[in-house]
Design an enzyme around this catalytic site. Structure first.
Site, PDB file in Angstrom:
ATOM      1  N   TYR A   7       0.827  -1.213   0.000  1.00 33.36           N
ATOM      2  CA  TYR A   7       0.000   0.000   0.000  1.00 33.36           C
ATOM      3  C   TYR A   7       0.859   1.259   0.000  1.00 33.36           C
ATOM      4  O   TYR A   7       0.389   2.333   0.328  1.00 33.36           O
ATOM      5  CB  TYR A   7      -0.921   0.028   1.223  1.00 33.36           C
ATOM      6  CG  TYR A   7      -2.049  -0.989   1.224  1.00 33.36           C
ATOM      7  CD1 TYR A   7      -2.441  -1.642   0.064  1.00 33.36           C
ATOM      8  CD2 TYR A   7      -2.736  -1.270   2.397  1.00 33.36           C
ATOM      9  CE1 TYR A   7      -3.468  -2.576   0.085  1.00 33.36           C
ATOM     10  CE2 TYR A   7      -3.773  -2.190   2.429  1.00 33.36           C
ATOM     11  CZ  TYR A   7      -4.132  -2.845   1.268  1.00 33.36           C
ATOM     12  OH  TYR A   7      -5.160  -3.750   1.290  1.00 33.36           O
ATOM     13  N   LYS A  35       5.150 -14.293   4.081  1.00 38.16           N
ATOM     14  CA  LYS A  35       5.155 -15.264   2.981  1.00 38.16           C
ATOM     15  C   LYS A  35       6.591 -15.306   2.467  1.00 38.16           C
ATOM     16  O   LYS A  35       6.883 -15.005   1.309  1.00 38.16           O
ATOM     17  CB  LYS A  35       4.166 -14.803   1.897  1.00 38.16           C
ATOM     18  CG  LYS A  35       3.842 -15.873   0.882  1.00 38.16           C
ATOM     19  CD  LYS A  35       2.997 -17.005   1.440  1.00 38.16           C
ATOM     20  CE  LYS A  35       2.788 -18.058   0.380  1.00 38.16           C
ATOM     21  NZ  LYS A  35       2.042 -19.230   0.873  1.00 38.16           N
ATOM     22  N   ASP A  58      -1.183 -17.451   4.710  1.00 38.80           N
ATOM     23  CA  ASP A  58      -2.319 -18.297   4.313  1.00 38.80           C
ATOM     24  C   ASP A  58      -2.653 -19.291   5.427  1.00 38.80           C
ATOM     25  O   ASP A  58      -3.829 -19.506   5.769  1.00 38.80           O
ATOM     26  CB  ASP A  58      -2.058 -19.011   2.973  1.00 38.80           C
ATOM     27  CG  ASP A  58      -0.639 -19.551   2.849  1.00 38.80           C
ATOM     28  OD1 ASP A  58       0.187 -19.298   3.750  1.00 38.80           O
ATOM     29  OD2 ASP A  58      -0.357 -20.240   1.857  1.00 38.80           O
ATOM     30  N   ASP A  93      -4.215  -5.868   6.931  1.00 43.09           N
ATOM     31  CA  ASP A  93      -5.515  -5.308   6.532  1.00 43.09           C
ATOM     32  C   ASP A  93      -6.524  -6.449   6.352  1.00 43.09           C
ATOM     33  O   ASP A  93      -7.644  -6.418   6.884  1.00 43.09           O
ATOM     34  CB  ASP A  93      -5.316  -4.556   5.210  1.00 43.09           C
ATOM     35  CG  ASP A  93      -6.554  -3.766   4.803  1.00 43.09           C
ATOM     36  OD1 ASP A  93      -7.396  -3.490   5.667  1.00 43.09           O
ATOM     37  OD2 ASP A  93      -6.665  -3.426   3.610  1.00 43.09           O
ATOM     38  N   ASP A 112      -9.805  -7.841   9.021  1.00 39.86           N
ATOM     39  CA  ASP A 112     -11.221  -7.994   8.659  1.00 39.86           C
ATOM     40  C   ASP A 112     -11.699  -9.422   8.931  1.00 39.86           C
ATOM     41  O   ASP A 112     -12.831  -9.639   9.366  1.00 39.86           O
ATOM     42  CB  ASP A 112     -11.461  -7.629   7.187  1.00 39.86           C
ATOM     43  CG  ASP A 112     -11.847  -6.152   7.036  1.00 39.86           C
ATOM     44  OD1 ASP A 112     -11.372  -5.339   7.847  1.00 39.86           O
ATOM     45  OD2 ASP A 112     -12.613  -5.822   6.104  1.00 39.86           O
TER      46      ASP A 112
END
Ligand code: ATP
Length: 345
Positions: free
Chosen positions: A130, A182, A215, A239, A243
């Site tokens: 971002y 990752k 993941d 982010d 959620d």
């Protein structure tokens, strides 16, 4: 009696509606032996861009810096073109905050898909994917640069371990920091992130530390949310995971967050502008009221934070007054009235 100056940034969509509710709640704390507040409402967001040509005027940033804390509603950043600025990014850089803290907690009386969840996500908020460093290639391609620095990663990691320590002291549980990555694919950028996290972990030998692939972490968060305490993540991973965690707990209408730096801090609910319900007076104000409670703790007003949180939880547990997202029919104002009544009880 203490007094605090709060800069209010209502922003766009339901932002102004939920900020009004939070102001009504904390504005009555003086009647409960709590602090007084001076509110300074400032423009920012998409609407401000349409009116003034910039989404974060300098005067707003200066007012934010002059306040003891900033309470933000929601901002429609997707609609702002590049020349209109980035109000959230600008605020984060201007206030020198580098990570957000987002608690996820199952609340008695509120149905949640998870059994028990009580975790916090500490998310780096200034860089990663971002960072807004994108460009077009010659061959009908587009590129986004994922920026990871040791400095920002170290600040986020330190915030995660400090948060774990506070939670350890409060609950008596062993505590755990889980750094999410990752690194098998993003060898350099997540390699640097993990190196910075491991360096900070060495300063906190009393707090257990682990790393997980993002993941695998997402799957475990759904399968066994109780396995997590503090999740430490780069911008995009944090982010998305916050959620997921909000959904596993009580939903976006109850999810609060704080961005705390060394000199300044701002506080905002996790939800966005909710354009589908904006202007109808039906948004759930609890996320912003719980966000205001996080702000009260930052200001050293723990007793008032306890009063506000207890009132919100009591109204939710009673179950009689609820907004539509929680299966009820109450308006934002009615929900706020019920919280104010619970504070008086
Ligand atoms: P943005 O682009 O500003 O993030 P969005 O619509 O993509 O907006 P949210 O604003 O977070 O994302 O909304 C997602 C969904 O959750 C919408 O259906 C919205 O109505 C609902 N929602 C979000 N916040 C609330 C709230 N406080 N009360 C009730 N429903 C909410």
């Amino acid at each position: 009696m203490s007094q605090h100056k709060i800069c209010l940034l209502p922003g766009d969509g339901i932002g102004a509606e939920v900020i009004d509710c939070a102001v009504r709640v904390i504005g009555t704390l003086a009647d409960h032996d709590g602090p007084r507040f001076v509110f300074d409402t400032q423009p920012a967001g998409h609407g401000t861009f349409l009116e003034t040509g910039h989404s974060l005027p300098n005067t707003t940033l200066e007012a934010a810096k002059a306040a003891d804390a900033v309470l933000l509603g929601a901002m429609d950043v997707a609609e702002i073109p590049p020349h209109g600025g980035d109000p959230l990014g600008g605020l984060r850089i201007g206030l020198e905050v580098s990570a957000s803290i987002r608690p996820s907690l199952t609340i008695p009386g509120v149905a949640s898909p998870a059994g028990d969840i009580d975790c916090v996500i500490v998310r780096e908020v200034t860089e990663g994917l971002y960072a807004r460093d994108e460009y077009m290639g010659d061959d009908d391609s587009a590129y986004a640069v994922r920026v990871i620095t040791r400095g920002a990663s170290t600040k986020a990691a330190r915030m995660a371990f400090e948060e774990a320590r506070k939670r350890q002291q409060r609950s008596g549980k062993p505590g755990l920091v889980t750094a999410v990555h990752k690194v098998g694919v993003l060898k350099l950028s997540d390699g640097l992130f993990l190196e910075a996290c491991a360096d900070v972990a060495r300063d906190y030998p009393d707090i257990p530390y682990e790393t997980r692939n993002v993941d695998a972490c997402a799957m475990e968060l759904v399968r066994d949310p109780g396995a997590f305490d503090v999740i430490l993540a780069t911008n995009v991973f944090g982010d998305i995971l916050s959620d997921v965690a909000a959904g596993m707990a009580a939903g976006l209408g109850l999810a609060a967050s704080a961005c705390i730096g060394e000199r300044w801090a701002y506080f905002e609910p996790v939800h966005g502008t909710a354009p589908d319900i904006a202007g109808k007076g039906i948004a759930n104000p609890c996320a912003t009221i719980l966000t205001a409670a996080m702000m009260l703790r930052y200001l050293g007003e723990d007793a008032s934070a306890d009063t506000v949180e207890a009132a919100v939880y009591r109204v939710l547990a009673d179950g009689e007054v609820r907004t539509g997202d929680l299966g009820g029919t109450a308006s934002s104002a009615q929900m706020t009235d019920a919280i104010l009544a619970a504070m008086r009880r």
